[in-house]
Design an enzyme around this catalytic site. Sequence first.
Site, short mmCIF file in Angstrom:
data_model
loop_
_atom_site.label_atom_id
_atom_site.label_comp_id
_atom_site.label_asym_id
_atom_site.label_seq_id
_atom_site.Cartn_x
_atom_site.Cartn_y
_atom_site.Cartn_z
N ARG A 47 -2.08 -14.17 4.41
CA ARG A 47 -2.80 -13.49 5.50
C ARG A 47 -2.02 -13.62 6.81
O ARG A 47 -2.00 -12.70 7.63
CB ARG A 47 -4.20 -14.10 5.68
CG ARG A 47 -5.09 -14.04 4.45
CD ARG A 47 -5.72 -12.72 4.21
NE ARG A 47 -6.62 -12.30 5.25
CZ ARG A 47 -7.31 -11.16 5.22
NH1 ARG A 47 -7.19 -10.35 4.16
NH2 ARG A 47 -8.09 -10.82 6.20
N THR A 80 -5.49 -6.98 10.77
CA THR A 80 -5.81 -5.70 10.13
C THR A 80 -5.31 -4.53 10.96
O THR A 80 -4.69 -3.60 10.44
CB THR A 80 -7.34 -5.57 9.93
OG1 THR A 80 -7.81 -6.75 9.29
CG2 THR A 80 -7.69 -4.35 9.11
N GLU A 91 -9.63 -10.46 -7.78
CA GLU A 91 -8.69 -9.35 -7.58
C GLU A 91 -7.50 -9.46 -8.54
O GLU A 91 -7.02 -8.45 -9.03
CB GLU A 91 -8.23 -9.33 -6.12
CG GLU A 91 -9.36 -8.94 -5.18
CD GLU A 91 -9.03 -9.04 -3.70
OE1 GLU A 91 -9.92 -8.73 -2.89
OE2 GLU A 91 -7.89 -9.41 -3.36
N PHE A 118 -15.33 3.69 6.93
CA PHE A 118 -13.95 4.02 6.54
C PHE A 118 -13.73 4.03 5.03
O PHE A 118 -12.62 4.29 4.57
CB PHE A 118 -12.97 3.04 7.21
CG PHE A 118 -13.20 1.58 6.90
CD1 PHE A 118 -12.76 1.02 5.70
CD2 PHE A 118 -13.85 0.76 7.81
CE1 PHE A 118 -12.97 -0.32 5.40
CE2 PHE A 118 -14.07 -0.59 7.52
CZ PHE A 118 -13.62 -1.12 6.31
N TYR A 134 -12.53 -1.63 -3.90
CA TYR A 134 -13.06 -1.73 -2.53
C TYR A 134 -14.59 -1.59 -2.48
O TYR A 134 -15.13 -1.30 -1.42
CB TYR A 134 -12.40 -0.69 -1.64
CG TYR A 134 -11.00 -1.09 -1.19
CD1 TYR A 134 -10.81 -2.19 -0.34
CD2 TYR A 134 -9.88 -0.38 -1.58
CE1 TYR A 134 -9.54 -2.56 0.09
CE2 TYR A 134 -8.60 -0.75 -1.15
CZ TYR A 134 -8.44 -1.84 -0.32
OH TYR A 134 -7.19 -2.21 0.11
N LYS A 150 0.82 -1.21 0.00
CA LYS A 150 0.00 0.00 0.00
C LYS A 150 0.86 1.27 0.00
O LYS A 150 2.06 1.24 0.31
CB LYS A 150 -0.93 -0.01 1.22
CG LYS A 150 -1.98 -1.13 1.18
CD LYS A 150 -2.94 -0.95 2.35
CE LYS A 150 -4.05 -2.00 2.31
NZ LYS A 150 -5.04 -1.75 3.40
N HIS A 156 -2.34 -5.29 1.50
CA HIS A 156 -3.64 -5.93 1.29
C HIS A 156 -3.38 -7.36 0.85
O HIS A 156 -2.42 -7.61 0.12
CB HIS A 156 -4.44 -5.22 0.19
CG HIS A 156 -5.57 -6.08 -0.35
ND1 HIS A 156 -6.79 -6.13 0.25
CD2 HIS A 156 -5.60 -6.96 -1.38
CE1 HIS A 156 -7.55 -7.02 -0.42
NE2 HIS A 156 -6.85 -7.52 -1.41
N ASN A 184 -2.19 0.29 6.77
CA ASN A 184 -1.64 -0.95 7.34
C ASN A 184 -0.77 -1.71 6.34
O ASN A 184 -0.67 -2.94 6.40
CB ASN A 184 -2.76 -1.81 7.94
CG ASN A 184 -3.83 -2.15 6.93
OD1 ASN A 184 -3.74 -1.78 5.77
ND2 ASN A 184 -4.84 -2.87 7.38
N ARG A 198 2.41 -6.26 9.27
CA ARG A 198 1.67 -5.15 9.89
C ARG A 198 2.23 -4.81 11.27
O ARG A 198 2.24 -3.63 11.66
CB ARG A 198 0.18 -5.48 9.93
CG ARG A 198 -0.45 -5.30 8.54
CD ARG A 198 -1.81 -5.91 8.44
NE ARG A 198 -2.53 -5.50 7.23
CZ ARG A 198 -3.65 -6.09 6.82
NH1 ARG A 198 -4.17 -7.09 7.49
NH2 ARG A 198 -4.25 -5.67 5.71
P1 RTP Z 1 -7.21 -6.09 3.36
O1 RTP Z 1 -8.56 -6.37 2.74
O2 RTP Z 1 -6.69 -4.71 3.06
O3 RTP Z 1 -6.20 -7.14 3.09
O4 RTP Z 1 -7.36 -6.08 4.93
P2 RTP Z 1 -8.33 -6.89 5.86
O5 RTP Z 1 -9.04 -7.97 5.11
O6 RTP Z 1 -7.49 -7.25 7.03
O7 RTP Z 1 -9.35 -5.76 6.28
P3 RTP Z 1 -10.81 -5.40 5.70
O8 RTP Z 1 -11.79 -5.53 6.80
O9 RTP Z 1 -11.05 -6.10 4.41
O10 RTP Z 1 -10.64 -3.84 5.42
C1 RTP Z 1 -10.02 -3.38 4.26
C2 RTP Z 1 -9.09 -2.25 4.60
O11 RTP Z 1 -9.85 -1.13 5.06
C3 RTP Z 1 -9.10 -0.40 6.01
N1 RTP Z 1 -9.83 -0.34 7.26
N2 RTP Z 1 -9.89 0.75 7.98
N3 RTP Z 1 -10.49 2.63 10.01
C4 RTP Z 1 -10.94 1.39 10.12
O12 RTP Z 1 -11.58 1.00 11.06
C5 RTP Z 1 -10.62 0.43 9.06
N4 RTP Z 1 -11.02 -0.82 9.00
C6 RTP Z 1 -10.50 -1.31 7.85
C7 RTP Z 1 -7.78 -1.11 6.20
O13 RTP Z 1 -6.82 -0.50 5.34
C8 RTP Z 1 -8.11 -2.53 5.75
O14 RTP Z 1 -6.93 -3.20 5.34
MG MG Z 2 -10.12 -7.65 3.30
#
Ligand code: RTP
Ligand code: MG
Length: 140
Positions: free
Chosen positions: A87, A93, A128, A59, A51, A11, A117, A114, A104
């Site tokens: 992962r 996350t 994707e 967010f 997204y 990122k 992705h 973070n 992370r």
């Molecule tokens: P990713 O998709 O980026 O690999 O991460 P993830 O599955 O661990 O997290 P996900 O729930 O899919 O959220 C996608 C991305 O959104 C941002 N985020 N910000 N401010 C917040 O509470 C928040 N929650 C999620 C993060 O950049 C996350 O990786």
């Molecule tokens: Mg995700």
Amino acid sequence: MAIERTFSIIKPDAVRRNLIGKIVAKFEEAGLRVVAMKKIHMTREQAEGFYAVHKERPFYGELVEQMSASPVVVQVLEGENAILKNREIMGATNPANAEEGTIRKEFALSVGENSVHGSDAPETAAEEIRFFFTDDEIVG
Ligand code: RTP
Ligand code: MG
């Protein structure tokens, strides 16, 4: 165990801090192989599309803003159990909850910025990968 492909993004926060090599090293050390890679600057529209699943989340706006603010590195990683393995290497996350040694834990600035992705399932991985790469850009 099955050989899988998964999709990964280094990122903007990590690319800006010159961490591409350190992050790729973690994938390679864990046995994942980079079979496609390019540096791109996502348009706002691309980030919104990528997204779209998070459109209703609070967010979303900030996420789209951050992901299109400056360049990223998109990759296809291949290996045994690649989706889950990626992962695990990424960590939780929220970096506050990430295990020692994960990307992370070491590099993320916040839950939003973070550093990486990674796809979360075979269907999303395929989707994707197709979003960013053509077949001839993937060299196994
Ligand atoms: P990713 O998709 O980026 O690999 O991460 P993830 O599955 O661990 O997290 P996900 O729930 O899919 O959220 C996608 C991305 O959104 C941002 N985020 N910000 N401010 C917040 O509470 C928040 N929650 C999620 C993060 O950049 C996350 O990786
Ligand atoms: Mg995700």
